[in-house]
Design a protein around this motif. Sequence first.
Motif, PDB file in Angstrom:
ATOM      1  N   GLN A 144      23.988  63.220 -14.131  1.00  0.00           N
ATOM      2  CA  GLN A 144      24.424  61.283 -13.754  1.00  0.00           C
ATOM      3  C   GLN A 144      24.572  61.420 -15.603  1.00  0.00           C
ATOM      4  N   PHE A 145      24.416  61.531 -16.686  1.00  0.00           N
ATOM      5  CA  PHE A 145      24.291  60.909 -17.898  1.00  0.00           C
ATOM      6  C   PHE A 145      25.216  62.662 -18.756  1.00  0.00           C
ATOM      7  N   VAL A 146      24.940  63.520 -18.322  1.00  0.00           N
ATOM      8  CA  VAL A 146      25.580  63.970 -18.601  1.00  0.00           C
ATOM      9  C   VAL A 146      27.242  64.374 -18.149  1.00  0.00           C
ATOM     10  N   LEU A 147      26.998  64.046 -17.079  1.00  0.00           N
ATOM     11  CA  LEU A 147      28.513  64.151 -16.225  1.00  0.00           C
ATOM     12  C   LEU A 147      29.444  63.026 -16.212  1.00  0.00           C
ATOM     13  N   ARG A 148      28.746  62.259 -16.543  1.00  0.00           N
ATOM     14  CA  ARG A 148      29.422  60.890 -16.579  1.00  0.00           C
ATOM     15  C   ARG A 148      29.979  60.694 -18.154  1.00  0.00           C
ATOM     16  N   MET A 149      29.554  61.749 -19.212  1.00  0.00           N
ATOM     17  CA  MET A 149      29.714  61.547 -19.971  1.00  0.00           C
ATOM     18  C   MET A 149      31.162  62.971 -20.391  1.00  0.00           C
ATOM     19  N   GLU A 150      31.197  64.007 -19.491  1.00  0.00           N
ATOM     20  CA  GLU A 150      32.190  65.073 -19.296  1.00  0.00           C
ATOM     21  C   GLU A 150      33.721  64.018 -18.471  1.00  0.00           C
ATOM     22  N   ARG A 151      33.354  63.014 -17.764  1.00  0.00           N
ATOM     23  CA  ARG A 151      34.079  62.492 -17.076  1.00  0.00           C
ATOM     24  C   ARG A 151      34.874  61.253 -18.543  1.00  0.00           C
ATOM     25  N   LEU A 152      34.305  61.002 -19.034  1.00  0.00           N
ATOM     26  CA  LEU A 152      34.183  59.694 -20.708  1.00  0.00           C
ATOM     27  C   LEU A 152      35.484  61.134 -21.373  1.00  0.00           C
ATOM     28  N   GLN A 153      35.113  62.378 -21.538  1.00  0.00           N
ATOM     29  CA  GLN A 153      35.909  63.114 -22.513  1.00  0.00           C
ATOM     30  C   GLN A 153      36.538  63.549 -22.090  1.00  0.00           C
ATOM     31  N   GLU A 154      36.905  63.566 -21.086  1.00  0.00           N
ATOM     32  CA  GLU A 154      38.381  63.823 -20.698  1.00  0.00           C
ATOM     33  C   GLU A 154      40.009  62.967 -21.076  1.00  0.00           C
ATOM     34  N   TYR A 155      39.201  61.860 -21.238  1.00  0.00           N
ATOM     35  CA  TYR A 155      40.592  60.867 -21.807  1.00  0.00           C
ATOM     36  C   TYR A 155      40.808  61.624 -23.842  1.00  0.00           C
ATOM     37  N   PHE A 156      40.305  62.556 -24.408  1.00  0.00           N
ATOM     38  CA  PHE A 156      39.870  63.122 -25.245  1.00  0.00           C
ATOM     39  C   PHE A 156      40.569  64.483 -25.505  1.00  0.00           C
ATOM     40  N   THR A 157      40.427  64.940 -23.749  1.00  0.00           N
ATOM     41  CA  THR A 157      41.125  66.903 -23.629  1.00  0.00           C
ATOM     42  C   THR A 157      42.234  66.586 -22.956  1.00  0.00           C
ATOM     43  N   ASP A 158      43.329  67.397 -23.740  1.00  0.00           N
ATOM     44  CA  ASP A 158      44.813  67.804 -23.289  1.00  0.00           C
ATOM     45  C   ASP A 158      44.156  68.919 -22.004  1.00  0.00           C
ATOM     46  N   ALA A 159      43.500  69.549 -22.450  1.00  0.00           N
ATOM     47  CA  ALA A 159      43.272  70.382 -20.951  1.00  0.00           C
ATOM     48  C   ALA A 159      41.979  71.235 -20.712  1.00  0.00           C
ATOM     49  N   LEU A 160      41.653  70.988 -19.093  1.00  0.00           N
ATOM     50  CA  LEU A 160      40.684  71.820 -19.050  1.00  0.00           C
ATOM     51  C   LEU A 160      40.511  73.131 -18.258  1.00  0.00           C
ATOM     52  N   VAL A 161      40.058  73.985 -19.064  1.00  0.00           N
ATOM     53  CA  VAL A 161      40.098  75.749 -18.745  1.00  0.00           C
ATOM     54  C   VAL A 161      39.197  76.058 -17.356  1.00  0.00           C
ATOM     55  N   PHE A 162      39.794  76.255 -16.432  1.00  0.00           N
ATOM     56  CA  PHE A 162      38.109  76.923 -15.722  1.00  0.00           C
ATOM     57  C   PHE A 162      38.726  78.790 -15.012  1.00  0.00           C
ATOM     58  N   ILE A 163      37.195  79.180 -15.472  1.00  0.00           N
ATOM     59  CA  ILE A 163      37.300  80.389 -15.400  1.00  0.00           C
ATOM     60  C   ILE A 163      36.913  81.025 -13.930  1.00  0.00           C
ATOM     61  N   CYS A 164      36.783  80.288 -13.244  1.00  0.00           N
ATOM     62  CA  CYS A 164      37.388  80.573 -11.612  1.00  0.00           C
ATOM     63  C   CYS A 164      36.897  79.608 -11.020  1.00  0.00           C
ATOM     64  N   GLU A 165      36.927  79.658  -9.534  1.00  0.00           N
ATOM     65  CA  GLU A 165      37.945  78.801  -8.230  1.00  0.00           C
ATOM     66  C   GLU A 165      35.803  77.956  -8.581  1.00  0.00           C
ATOM     67  N   TYR A 166      34.928  78.321  -8.100  1.00  0.00           N
ATOM     68  CA  TYR A 166      33.830  77.883  -8.183  1.00  0.00           C
ATOM     69  C   TYR A 166      33.697  76.663  -9.134  1.00  0.00           C
ATOM     70  N   GLU A 167      33.340  76.918 -10.385  1.00  0.00           N
ATOM     71  CA  GLU A 167      33.125  76.363 -11.486  1.00  0.00           C
ATOM     72  C   GLU A 167      35.187  74.563 -11.422  1.00  0.00           C
ATOM     73  N   ARG A 168      35.988  75.472 -11.097  1.00  0.00           N
ATOM     74  CA  ARG A 168      36.833  73.690 -10.607  1.00  0.00           C
ATOM     75  C   ARG A 168      36.611  73.177  -9.496  1.00  0.00           C
ATOM     76  N   ASP A 169      36.084  73.720  -8.129  1.00  0.00           N
ATOM     77  CA  ASP A 169      35.928  72.882  -7.270  1.00  0.00           C
ATOM     78  C   ASP A 169      34.111  71.923  -7.487  1.00  0.00           C
ATOM     79  N   THR A 170      33.717  73.293  -8.451  1.00  0.00           N
ATOM     80  CA  THR A 170      31.597  71.882  -8.911  1.00  0.00           C
ATOM     81  C   THR A 170      32.362  70.924  -9.632  1.00  0.00           C
TER      82      THR A 170
END
Length: 389
Positions: A144-170
């Motif tokens: 929960q902590f790690v995933l919430r930190m990922e959400r928070l860091q979106e505010y400091f991110t210009d783009a997310l690059v996903f290397i496969c569909e699975y990663e994007r969907d996850t």
Amino acid sequence: MSKQRPLRILHCFRSPVGGIFRHVRDLVIEHSKAGHEVGIICDSSTGGEHEDSLFDEIRPYLALGLIRVPIRRSVSFSDIGVIWDTYKHIKSLRPDVLHGHGAKGGVLARLAGSALRVNRYRVARLYTAHGGSLHYSRSSLIGQFVLRMERLQEYFTDALVFICEYERDTYARKVGRPRTETRLIYNGIGERDFAPVPTRSDAVHYIYIGMLRDLKGPDLFIDAFAKAERILGRPLSALMIGDGPDRDKYRDMMVERGLGKRIGMLPAMRVQQAFAMAQNLVVPSRAEALPYIVLEGLAAGKTIIATRVGGVPEALGVDSAALVKPEDADDLARVMADAIRVPGWHDAVMPAIENVRAVFSSSVMAGDVLKLYRELLDDQAKQSIAAAS
């Protein structure tokens, strides 16, 4: 790739081993050859002679240099000092692009990039997870902590690059629907990798290549090997090739089961050298994004037997008979036995090399990544002009 001004690109990641390191090396080479200035920041305490030789190969392409600082796997107070030291290095290099790979690399790139932006410095901040944080479960406190930190860091991110569909969907399922720019860009391998690697006359039946840690499933490989012997009714042979924190544990496991003379262990080496030691490559991971070892094995003409995790089905085919249930040594043993006892199994099950080449090309990957860099920087320039007018 482009006649526009050369970019200054800096990649940040923690551990210079495995798929992330391969991914970054390919981007470094492709972008440097296209005239851009590229650099790397990564951990100073990970890797050995094999990784040092790989760094030596790409040094001529690192116009912005190779900076190695101590970056721990787990979160600790020492991270504060590392972030500050890293920021000073990054600021002195004045990059146009900061691309973070993996959880720790993503934090370093996005925090440093955001600090530069506060000082009115134009820089694109990108993040590629490569599995990383997405392996955590939402049901655990650390998850929960790690995933919430990922959400928070979106505010400091210009783009997310996903290397496969699975990663994007996850990401969408565990973190949430992204609130920033996203792009699906498959991992790719170079044309030099698409060359059959002949199997040596003294080859073993199976090889495992990768980090020696539970996430990658070496224990499942050992268990399934013993069960495959029972299915076939005869002794078999195998090699485990790689380094990692649990090496001694797996050695003890083999000895306790009486397999010490039939399963050998070798340190990490170049994959082409390892591929010559067997026709059948087993990838028993408990979790993955899109592992390079699968793509490299396919390109080398090897028979891949892998767990149905991450983006592996996107490479082998969603209905491939080479895919087995995760953490199921019985199912893994069954397919390992089939690869040996069923005539023509490889040709019937493995995807055509032409199809692999068409989708998983490093030149396409690097071109798409560079196009995204340009788009982000152009958007920033337009925003600056709009703000000034």
